[in-house]
Design an enzyme around this catalytic site. Structure first.
Site, PDB file in Angstrom:
ATOM      1  N   THR A 240      21.858  -7.038  25.798  1.00 30.31           N
ATOM      2  CA  THR A 240      21.910  -8.289  25.420  1.00 30.31           C
ATOM      3  C   THR A 240      22.324  -8.493  23.583  1.00 30.31           C
ATOM      4  OG1 THR A 240      20.212 -10.640  25.119  1.00 30.31           O
ATOM      5  CG2 THR A 240      19.668  -8.401  25.438  1.00 30.31           C
ATOM      6  N   CYS A 241      22.363  -9.518  23.284  1.00 33.46           N
ATOM      7  CA  CYS A 241      22.344  -9.264  21.184  1.00 33.46           C
ATOM      8  C   CYS A 241      22.619 -10.745  21.308  1.00 33.46           C
ATOM      9  CB  CYS A 241      24.276  -7.968  21.096  1.00 33.46           C
ATOM     10  SG  CYS A 241      25.344  -9.842  21.760  1.00 33.46           S
ATOM     11  N   GLY A 242      23.202 -10.742  20.028  1.00 37.08           N
ATOM     12  CA  GLY A 242      23.174 -12.410  19.241  1.00 37.08           C
ATOM     13  C   GLY A 242      24.409 -13.736  19.782  1.00 37.08           C
ATOM     14  N   TRP A 269      21.559 -14.375  22.563  1.00 35.92           N
ATOM     15  CA  TRP A 269      20.086 -14.958  21.944  1.00 35.92           C
ATOM     16  C   TRP A 269      21.255 -15.902  21.451  1.00 35.92           C
ATOM     17  CZ3 TRP A 269      15.707 -13.945  22.381  1.00 35.92           C
ATOM     18  CH2 TRP A 269      14.702 -14.186  22.031  1.00 35.92           C
TER      19      TRP A 269
END
Length: 285
Positions: A240-242, A269
């Site tokens: 996962t990330c932004g 996110w």
């Protein structure tokens, strides 16, 4: 330097040697974060590796979603790539102007669509240009090519699946954002998002996987990064990330060390931080 693998990562030397191969297709997958004032397509039109096509991550996405650049439908992916002259039987190499940033997202997207013959150019356009290799500003000659797509649904996760994984602890969740954002100490670049991380996640900033010149670290160094982050790679991994871009750098690194049981949380996110019913953790993992 990359240990050349045309299904994961190739060096500038490899691409230079294969540049004129008739079944090679090169994609510029550059994208910039909002607020940079830079136009990726315009920069591509001025300077790109000979024969490269521009892969617009925001255009080749699911516009039915309010979330940024979500994976497109198989039909949209096929039609866009066919129009770009990319299809069955092609070896694809994807790069970006950062070194190694958004190219990994397109590598993951091809694999999501069942296309295995794709590699990221290690070090991207910066390394290519630093070595004095050829560039051009001419558009490529494009001929339609059929593409067979078989979506690999196990390679992508939604918020419900990630929430279950967070609660059960049966997956290792790895977050590619910078440490300050992961800990909730820095504000999110998108308005309206809470600060912090998915409970149980471990922080592996994507920059920790790269050398100073934008190339990917070697296999032993990559394993050391995952070990220092407390990542249990005996479990399936969710990245996962932004907004689902740099998470794919982790997927690429995992593939390089032979860990193939991994998936990407496409909403990342941008979704979790806005979702009112899921918990948020702050501080260290």
């Amino acid at each position: 330097m990359a240990e050349d693998d045309p299904r994961i990562l190739v060096s500038t030397e490899w691409l230079g040697a294969h540049l004129k191969d008739p079944d090679l297709r090169i994609l510029d997958a550059t994208t910039f974060l909002p607020g940079t004032g830079r136009d990726a397509r315009a920069e591509y039109e001025m300077t790109h590796i000979p024969g490269a096509r521009f892969f617009d991550i925001d255009d080749i996405s699911d516009h039915r979603s309010d979330l940024p650049h979500m994976a497109p439908t198989t039909e949209k992916f096929m039609s866009r790539l066919r129009a770009m002259g990319v299809g069955d039987g092609h070896q694809v190499v994807v790069y970006d102007t950062h070194g190694l940033f958004s190219a990994a997202r397109v590598w993951w997207l091809f694999r999501l669509m069942g296309q295995g013959d794709i590699a990221v150019l290690d070090g991207g356009l910066p390394k290519w240009q630093e070595e004095g290799r050829p560039i051009e500003d001419m558009p490529p000659i494009v001929r339609d090519r059929h593409m067979t797509v078989r979506r690999q649904n196990h390679m992508v996760k939604d918020v419900t699946q990630v929430s279950a994984a967070s609660k059960l602890g049966d997956h290792t969740i790895l977050d590619a954002r910078a440490a300050e954002r992961f800990r909730g100490e820095a504000p999110e670049p998108r308005e309206g998002l809470r600060a912090g991380h998915i409970p149980g996640a471990h922080n592996v900033p994507y920059t920790d996987l790269l050398n100073a010149d934008g190339t990917m670290k070697g296999t032993e160094a990559l394993r050391a990064v995952f070990d220092s982050a407390g990542a249990d790679l005996t479990k399936p991994v969710i990245t996962t990330c932004g907004s689902g871009i740099t998470a794919a750098v982790i997927n690429l690194a995992l593939a390089r060390i032979g860990h193939m049981d991994n998936a990407l949380y496409d909403g990342s996110w941008a979704e979790w931080g806005a979702f009112p019913t899921v918990p948020v953790a702050t501080g260290e993992a």
